[in-house]
Enzyme design. Structure first.
Site, PDB file in Angstrom:
ATOM      1  N   GLN A 103     -17.981  -6.155  -1.958  1.00  0.00           N
ATOM      2  CA  GLN A 103     -17.090  -7.014  -2.728  1.00  0.00           C
ATOM      3  C   GLN A 103     -16.781  -8.326  -2.019  1.00  0.00           C
ATOM      4  O   GLN A 103     -15.974  -9.118  -2.513  1.00  0.00           O
ATOM      5  CB  GLN A 103     -15.801  -6.276  -3.099  1.00  0.00           C
ATOM      6  CG  GLN A 103     -14.874  -5.963  -1.941  1.00  0.00           C
ATOM      7  CD  GLN A 103     -13.762  -5.013  -2.381  1.00  0.00           C
ATOM      8  OE1 GLN A 103     -13.977  -3.848  -2.687  1.00  0.00           O
ATOM      9  NE2 GLN A 103     -12.539  -5.527  -2.427  1.00  0.00           N
ATOM     10  N   HIS A 134       0.836  -1.206   0.000  1.00  0.00           N
ATOM     11  CA  HIS A 134       0.000   0.000   0.000  1.00  0.00           C
ATOM     12  C   HIS A 134       0.870   1.255   0.000  1.00  0.00           C
ATOM     13  O   HIS A 134       0.568   2.238  -0.692  1.00  0.00           O
ATOM     14  CB  HIS A 134      -0.879   0.039   1.256  1.00  0.00           C
ATOM     15  CG  HIS A 134      -1.857  -1.092   1.377  1.00  0.00           C
ATOM     16  ND1 HIS A 134      -1.801  -2.003   2.403  1.00  0.00           N
ATOM     17  CD2 HIS A 134      -2.931  -1.446   0.620  1.00  0.00           C
ATOM     18  CE1 HIS A 134      -2.788  -2.872   2.276  1.00  0.00           C
ATOM     19  NE2 HIS A 134      -3.493  -2.563   1.206  1.00  0.00           N
TER      20      HIS A 134
HETATM   21  P1  AMP Z   1      -6.424  -3.820  -0.621  1.00  0.00           P
HETATM   22  O1  AMP Z   1      -6.279  -3.039   0.640  1.00  0.00           O
HETATM   23  O2  AMP Z   1      -6.039  -5.250  -0.504  1.00  0.00           O
HETATM   24  O3  AMP Z   1      -7.761  -3.593  -1.289  1.00  0.00           O
HETATM   25  O4  AMP Z   1      -5.362  -3.201  -1.623  1.00  0.00           O
HETATM   26  C1  AMP Z   1      -5.363  -1.828  -1.910  1.00  0.00           C
HETATM   27  C2  AMP Z   1      -4.425  -1.572  -3.049  1.00  0.00           C
HETATM   28  O5  AMP Z   1      -3.109  -1.985  -2.687  1.00  0.00           O
HETATM   29  C3  AMP Z   1      -4.795  -2.335  -4.315  1.00  0.00           C
HETATM   30  O6  AMP Z   1      -4.595  -1.495  -5.435  1.00  0.00           O
HETATM   31  C4  AMP Z   1      -3.829  -3.487  -4.292  1.00  0.00           C
HETATM   32  O7  AMP Z   1      -3.541  -4.001  -5.567  1.00  0.00           O
HETATM   33  C5  AMP Z   1      -2.608  -2.821  -3.705  1.00  0.00           C
HETATM   34  N1  AMP Z   1      -1.688  -3.821  -3.169  1.00  0.00           N
HETATM   35  C6  AMP Z   1      -1.985  -4.822  -2.305  1.00  0.00           C
HETATM   36  N2  AMP Z   1      -0.897  -5.590  -2.084  1.00  0.00           N
HETATM   37  C7  AMP Z   1       0.101  -5.061  -2.831  1.00  0.00           C
HETATM   38  C8  AMP Z   1       1.487  -5.410  -3.034  1.00  0.00           C
HETATM   39  N3  AMP Z   1       2.046  -6.463  -2.437  1.00  0.00           N
HETATM   40  N4  AMP Z   1       2.211  -4.647  -3.879  1.00  0.00           N
HETATM   41  C9  AMP Z   1       1.644  -3.575  -4.497  1.00  0.00           C
HETATM   42  N5  AMP Z   1       0.368  -3.197  -4.339  1.00  0.00           N
HETATM   43  C10 AMP Z   1      -0.399  -3.933  -3.521  1.00  0.00           C
END
Ligand code: AMP
Length: 284
Positions: A61, A37
């Site tokens: 979702q 993040h």
């Molecule tokens: P989430 O909180 O899981 O919905 O993720 C929020 C954002 O962070 C989304 O755009 C994810 O793709 C991104 N994200 C989650 N894990 C990673 C990672 N390991 N590397 C880069 N971006 C990430």
């Protein structure tokens, strides 16, 4: 850093910046922040003048029986991490604030939304697209940063922007990994110590395919078999899919070219993990 939870207060906070022509960058998250993040925050800071991080565990979702109730939440820690990284506004609305006016209207994804993650999690991407559209309308950013980790989500948000003519630039940030290759994920906290070791198989499978690509292999079935062999050799892992697909719509590909994607999803114990590579891309 300002921390706000209502749509009206966010609009009021952003109005002067918008009037001054400052470029607003949005990083949508569900919280439980990690270095993945924070890499998105860095990306938005580089490309925009003011960074908004949204933090919202979006019930739309999650399907019944998924991990909505046990999804990791730690607002105080997230606030500290976001502030330290230079976020200007943290928007953490309640479910009532986001959906109090109703939730019967949805953005419905097309063919891409019904494949892979969408096939296993019916309605998941409709929930994602709906909340992303709402966030775009609330924040009205010029830029939005998303992680390659969720590459099908990126593909669908790109379609959302293009097909609904939303004036947002989409930036895709490469996946941030642990030293052993495991992609960072808020869900990694669910893994026991032994499951954490098993989970290495996802990135190892992708690495096997990437090495095949580097040796000149372009047959999707052969690259698929390389990845499958690694996953099959790891005890305690159940593969949901190994997808070799084109980069635009994530439809199955026979021949792999630069920009084609391999995406994998697997279950380790009760934890679902996903990962992917783009062929021809450096890293992993
Ligand atoms: P989430 O909180 O899981 O919905 O993720 C929020 C954002 O962070 C989304 O755009 C994810 O793709 C991104 N994200 C989650 N894990 C990673 C990672 N390991 N590397 C880069 N971006 C990430």
């Amino acid at each position: 850093m300002r921390q706000l939870s209502t749509v009206d207060s966010v609009r009021a906070f952003l109005a002067p910046a918008r009037r001054d022509g400052r470029r607003i960058g949005l990083v949508p998250t569900m919280g439980a922040l990690h270095d993945g993040h924070l890499a998105l925050v860095d990306d938005a800071r580089r490309r925009a003048d003011l960074v908004v991080l949204s933090l919202f565990v979006n019930p739309l979702q999650f399907a019944a029986g998924e991990d909505l109730d046990r999804y990791p939440r730690d607002l105080a820690r997230d606030v500290a991490l976001a502030a330290a990284r230079g976020v200007d506004l943290l928007f953490a609305p309640t479910v009532e604030e986001m959906y109090g006016a109703g939730r019967e209207l949805r953005i419905v994804g097309g063919a891409t939304a019904n494949l892979w993650e969408g096939a296993i999690r019916p309605g998941h991407f409709d929930g994602v697209l709906t909340v992303v559209a709402k966030l775009f309308n609330i924040i009205q950013p010029q830029l939005a940063s998303f992680g390659q980790k969720d590459i099908q989500q990126v593909t669908l948000v790109r379609q959302l922007i293009e097909q609904l003519n939303i004036p947002v630039e989409l930036s895709m940030v490469p996946t941030v990994r642990e030293a052993d290759g495991l992609a960072l994920s808020s869900r990694n906290v669910y893994l026991s110590a032994s499951e954490r070791v098993t989970a290495r198989a996802l990135s190892a499978a992708l690495r096997a395919a990437a090495q095949g690509w580097s040796r000149g292999e372009r047959d999707a079935a052969v690259l698929h078999a390389f990845a499958e062999a690694v996953l099959a050799g790891a005890p305690g892992i159940v593969t949901d899919y190994i997808a070799v697909v084109d980069g635009a719509r994530m439809l199955p590909a026979d021949a792999v070219v630069a920009g084609s994607i391999m995406a994998v999803a697997a279950r380790v114990g009760s934890t679902r993990l996903i990962d992917n590579i783009i062929f021809g891309q450096k890293g992993l």
